[in-house]
Write a protein that holds these residues in place. Structure first.
Motif, PDB file in Angstrom:
ATOM      1  N   ILE A   1     -95.233  85.997  14.294  1.00 54.71           N
ATOM      2  CA  ILE A   1     -95.157  87.437  14.076  1.00 54.71           C
ATOM      3  C   ILE A   1     -96.556  88.022  14.210  1.00 54.71           C
ATOM      4  O   ILE A   1     -97.493  87.581  13.532  1.00 54.71           O
ATOM      5  CB  ILE A   1     -94.584  87.752  12.679  1.00 54.71           C
ATOM      6  CG1 ILE A   1     -93.192  87.130  12.526  1.00 54.71           C
ATOM      7  CG2 ILE A   1     -94.519  89.259  12.444  1.00 54.71           C
ATOM      8  CD1 ILE A   1     -92.608  87.237  11.136  1.00 54.71           C
ATOM      9  N   ASP A   2     -96.705  88.983  15.113  1.00 56.80           N
ATOM     10  CA  ASP A   2     -97.998  89.605  15.372  1.00 56.80           C
ATOM     11  C   ASP A   2     -99.060  88.563  15.706  1.00 56.80           C
ATOM     12  O   ASP A   2    -100.213  88.660  15.261  1.00 56.80           O
ATOM     13  CB  ASP A   2     -98.448  90.456  14.182  1.00 56.80           C
ATOM     14  CG  ASP A   2     -97.518  91.629  13.923  1.00 56.80           C
ATOM     15  OD1 ASP A   2     -96.864  92.073  14.877  1.00 56.80           O
ATOM     16  OD2 ASP A   2     -97.434  92.085  12.769  1.00 56.80           O
ATOM     17  N   GLY A   3     -98.653  87.535  16.443  1.00 57.93           N
ATOM     18  CA  GLY A   3     -99.595  86.534  16.925  1.00 57.93           C
ATOM     19  C   GLY A   3     -99.908  85.404  15.975  1.00 57.93           C
ATOM     20  O   GLY A   3    -100.659  84.494  16.317  1.00 57.93           O
TER      21      GLY A   3
ATOM     22  N   MET B   1     -88.428  79.283  21.381  1.00 58.22           N
ATOM     23  CA  MET B   1     -87.760  80.427  22.003  1.00 58.22           C
ATOM     24  C   MET B   1     -88.699  81.618  22.062  1.00 58.22           C
ATOM     25  O   MET B   1     -89.286  81.984  21.034  1.00 58.22           O
ATOM     26  CB  MET B   1     -86.500  80.805  21.218  1.00 58.22           C
ATOM     27  CG  MET B   1     -85.333  79.879  21.469  1.00 58.22           C
ATOM     28  SD  MET B   1     -84.212  79.853  20.069  1.00 58.22           S
ATOM     29  CE  MET B   1     -85.129  78.836  18.918  1.00 58.22           C
ATOM     30  N   ARG B   2     -88.853  82.212  23.210  1.00 58.81           N
ATOM     31  CA  ARG B   2     -89.622  83.450  23.364  1.00 58.81           C
ATOM     32  C   ARG B   2     -88.623  84.609  23.382  1.00 58.81           C
ATOM     33  O   ARG B   2     -87.717  84.648  24.219  1.00 58.81           O
ATOM     34  CB  ARG B   2     -90.432  83.413  24.669  1.00 58.81           C
ATOM     35  CG  ARG B   2     -91.034  84.738  25.123  1.00 58.81           C
ATOM     36  CD  ARG B   2     -92.087  85.268  24.194  1.00 58.81           C
ATOM     37  NE  ARG B   2     -93.155  84.341  23.919  1.00 58.81           N
ATOM     38  CZ  ARG B   2     -94.262  84.236  24.668  1.00 58.81           C
ATOM     39  NH1 ARG B   2     -94.412  84.989  25.744  1.00 58.81           N
ATOM     40  NH2 ARG B   2     -95.199  83.369  24.330  1.00 58.81           N
TER      41      ARG B   2
ATOM     42  N   THR C   1    -102.705  82.506  26.462  1.00 58.83           N
ATOM     43  CA  THR C   1    -101.262  82.717  26.384  1.00 58.83           C
ATOM     44  C   THR C   1    -100.922  83.609  25.197  1.00 58.83           C
ATOM     45  O   THR C   1    -101.452  83.426  24.103  1.00 58.83           O
ATOM     46  CB  THR C   1    -100.535  81.362  26.225  1.00 58.83           C
ATOM     47  OG1 THR C   1    -100.880  80.532  27.333  1.00 58.83           O
ATOM     48  CG2 THR C   1     -99.039  81.555  26.174  1.00 58.83           C
ATOM     49  N   GLY C   2    -100.050  84.589  25.429  1.00 58.98           N
ATOM     50  CA  GLY C   2     -99.629  85.470  24.350  1.00 58.98           C
ATOM     51  C   GLY C   2    -100.578  86.615  24.068  1.00 58.98           C
ATOM     52  O   GLY C   2    -100.516  87.229  23.010  1.00 58.98           O
TER      53      GLY C   2
ATOM     54  N   ARG D   1    -107.180  90.823  24.319  1.00 62.94           N
ATOM     55  CA  ARG D   1    -106.677  90.048  23.180  1.00 62.94           C
ATOM     56  C   ARG D   1    -105.786  90.974  22.364  1.00 62.94           C
ATOM     57  O   ARG D   1    -105.911  92.192  22.435  1.00 62.94           O
ATOM     58  CB  ARG D   1    -107.819  89.565  22.272  1.00 62.94           C
ATOM     59  CG  ARG D   1    -108.821  88.666  22.922  1.00 62.94           C
ATOM     60  CD  ARG D   1    -108.261  87.285  23.240  1.00 62.94           C
ATOM     61  NE  ARG D   1    -109.312  86.390  23.692  1.00 62.94           N
ATOM     62  CZ  ARG D   1    -109.791  86.356  24.914  1.00 62.94           C
ATOM     63  NH1 ARG D   1    -109.302  87.188  25.824  1.00 62.94           N
ATOM     64  NH2 ARG D   1    -110.744  85.514  25.254  1.00 62.94           N
ATOM     65  N   LEU D   2    -104.914  90.385  21.570  1.00 64.41           N
ATOM     66  CA  LEU D   2    -104.059  91.164  20.688  1.00 64.41           C
ATOM     67  C   LEU D   2    -104.457  90.910  19.242  1.00 64.41           C
ATOM     68  O   LEU D   2    -104.419  89.774  18.771  1.00 64.41           O
ATOM     69  CB  LEU D   2    -102.582  90.804  20.898  1.00 64.41           C
ATOM     70  CG  LEU D   2    -101.967  91.215  22.243  1.00 64.41           C
ATOM     71  CD1 LEU D   2    -100.527  90.754  22.324  1.00 64.41           C
ATOM     72  CD2 LEU D   2    -102.057  92.717  22.464  1.00 64.41           C
TER      73      LEU D   2
END
Length: 554
Positions: A206-208, A273-274, A315-316, A440-441
């Motif tokens: 959740i949120d990375g 799962m994505r 990734t992500g 980046r997140l």
């Protein structure tokens, strides 16, 4: 005239003429008056619910402002709350107070009264507010624990086949359904189901950030894996090699797609799962959090008819979202857009999308060679992984095509050296490359509970915040935690960007085999804002915290 109609007229919410027209439509269609008024845009949902409450002689409550009593929530089972669309919020003397968007539902009141043994006082709230409150306060964790216990009982009794795929009421089937639906409700991007030596661990990203949600009996691992394989159309009998699939679920009337991957481990098959959020595929560039300077630099690049634009990051980090948002801008009826992806996550209307299939020989390079014969104007490559793909992409950018792709590097300047390491001639890299975006997140601070504070100057200096010793530090914000953000203090994510336009100086440095450090210094001299500086600006704006910037930005 109905009681609702009289209230609407008395409060001046609709005109007599409009009301008369809708009432005539109601006689023909049989739909509720309020629904028709909202559908025609004559009334907001909040005004409708307030009018319904007044016409029924009930109180209207705003659940967003209401303090919910956890004791009241515990009195009503989650399945009953979801089935009737009711939210317990507190007590009035000995009566239980419940909020509902359907004040005329007598059956719901009877069920609550018989379940709790208490009197019930009904108040009216908006339909979406009730749904949101149920999702926040009723999590699937307790139900999952109950199913784990039920599975153990069933296994010990030997009365049932707990792995049965035909029966939708078996513990494993219900466990899988609750697992997926809770992840979507929580806004998770990934679900990790990991078998261990003694138990089965479930984590949501959740949120990375990964959060452990549940531990189930070890014996459930095989059944859970088989269930996910069946839903994803994956070979159930194959347990020795990784497999990929795709599944869809219906979540509160909305279809949600999931990309499923299996990985054999020493204790069994790990399932990842994505959760594919289709709304991100239609985002506007202005909603990605780019600063005005970064957006202006990026816009000058993607509006050119040819050249290569790269988005880099781990990734992500939201690379695909940025590329899709760019496609939404450049895609027009007079332009031929073709993408090559592995896999195709989001189906975009008006765009030709190609799925990589290595078994059939359709690699990135092979697909790219073929689509260049299909007269494209814009080409999107899911990722540049090898020399052959990079070479064809660079040549395409130099021959009149706009090429969008991703690359795995830590920052924007490293993209230049990465391409040369792949064997691309440095002078071609400098000529083809128009712009590189590194991103980046970071987690976004929850707007409902973030706290303003005055940091210590020495601490800011130590982490590299742009402040001199002795200066008055600015006010920043830090996480606190509330029910809206599940106690984390963060809700959602914000992107940090580093946008490097490739000009003459960077071209010369590329030809001279300069290091990424030297290229980065030249880019900063040219006006580039590095990732951490962009993060500091978002921390100053109260969007994220200092800790988050330090966590994600190099």
């Amino acid at each position: 005239m109905t009681g609702l109609g009289a209230v609407l007229l008395s409060r001046g919410l609709v005109s007599p003429v409009a009301l008369a027209e809708v009432e005539e439509q109601q006689e023909v269609t049989g739909q509720p008056l309020g629904v028709l008024l909202v559908q025609r845009g004559l009334l907001s949902e909040v005004d409708l619910m307030m009018a319904l409450a007044e016409s029924a002689g009930m109180e209207f409550v705003d659940l967003g402002e209401c303090q919910v009593d956890s004791t009241a929530v515990a009195m009503i089972p989650a399945d009953l709350a979801r089935r009737h669309g009711i939210m317990p919020i507190g007590f009035d003397g000995g009566d239980l107070v419940v909020a509902t968007a359907n004040p005329g539902d007598v059956l719901a009141v009877d069920d609550i009264r018989s379940t709790t043994g208490r009197g019930v006082r009904t108040v009216v709230a908006g339909h979406r507010d009730v749904e949101d409150a149920i999702r926040r306060h009723y999590r699937a964790d307790r139900e999952l624990e109950g199913l784990s216990a039920e599975f153990q009982d069933t296994e010990q009794d030997g009365t049932d086949d707990p792995f049965g795929d035909e029966d939708d009421d078996t513990p494993v089937v219900r466990f899988v359904s609750l697992l997926v639906n809770q992840a979507i409700t929580d806004g998770a991007s990934d679900i990790h189901v990991e078998p261990g030596e003694h138990d089965l661990r479930v984590r949501y990203r959740i949120d990375g950030v990964l959060h452990e949600i549940q531990r189930a009996p070890r014996g459930m691992a095989g059944g859970v894996a088989s269930r996910f394989k069946v839903l994803s159309d994956i070979d159930v009998a194959e347990r020795r090699k990784p497999q990929d699939g795709r599944m869809s679920v219906n979540h509160h009337g909305k279809k949600v797609d999931l990309r499923v991957a299996t990985l054999p481990t020493v204790w069994g098959e790990k399932i990842v799962m994505r959760i594919l959020d289709n709304s991100t595929a239609s985002l506007a560039l202005t909603s990605l959090g780019l600063s005005e300077q970064n957006l202006s630099t990026y816009r000058r690049s993607y509006t050119k008819p040819h050249g290569m634009l790269l988005v880099t990051g781990p990734t992500g980090s939201g690379k695909s979202t940025t590329l899709y948002a760019t496609l939404n801008v450049v895609s027009k009826p007079e332009i031929n857009v073709i993408t090559v992806e592995d896999p195709v996550e989001y189906r975009l209307p008006g765009i030709n999308q190609v799925q990589v299939n290595a078994k059939a020989g359709l690699t990135f390079a092979a697909a790219l060679r073929s689509i260049l014969r299909s007269d494209p104007d814009v080409v999107l490559l899911g990722e540049i992984r090898d020399h052959e793909t990079a070479q064809i992409a660079v040549e395409a950018a130099l021959t009149g095509h706009l090429v969008l792709s991703t690359l795995h590097t830590n920052d924007a300047p490293s993209a230049v050296t990465r391409l040369t390491e792949m064997g691309i001639e440095p002078f071609l890299v400098g000529s083809a490359l128009e712009c590189v975006v590194a991103q980046r997140l970071a987690r976004r601070l929850c707007s409902g509970c973030k706290e303003r504070y005055r940091p210590d100057v020495e601490e800011l200096v130590q982490v590299g915040f742009p402040i001199m010793a002795g200066e008055t530090p600015p006010d920043l914000h830090r996480p606190v935690g509330c029910t809206a953000c599940a106690g984390t203090g963060y809700k959602g994510r914000v992107a940090l960007h580093e946008v490097m336009a490739v000009g003459e100086e960077i071209e010369r440095l590329a030809v001279a085999h300069a290091s990424a450090v030297d290229i980065g210094k030249a880019a900063v001299r040219g006006g580039m804002t590095v990732l951490r500086e962009d993060g500091w600006m978002k921390a100053l704006a109260g969007t994220t915290s200092i800790e988050e910037v330090l966590r994600v930005a190099i």
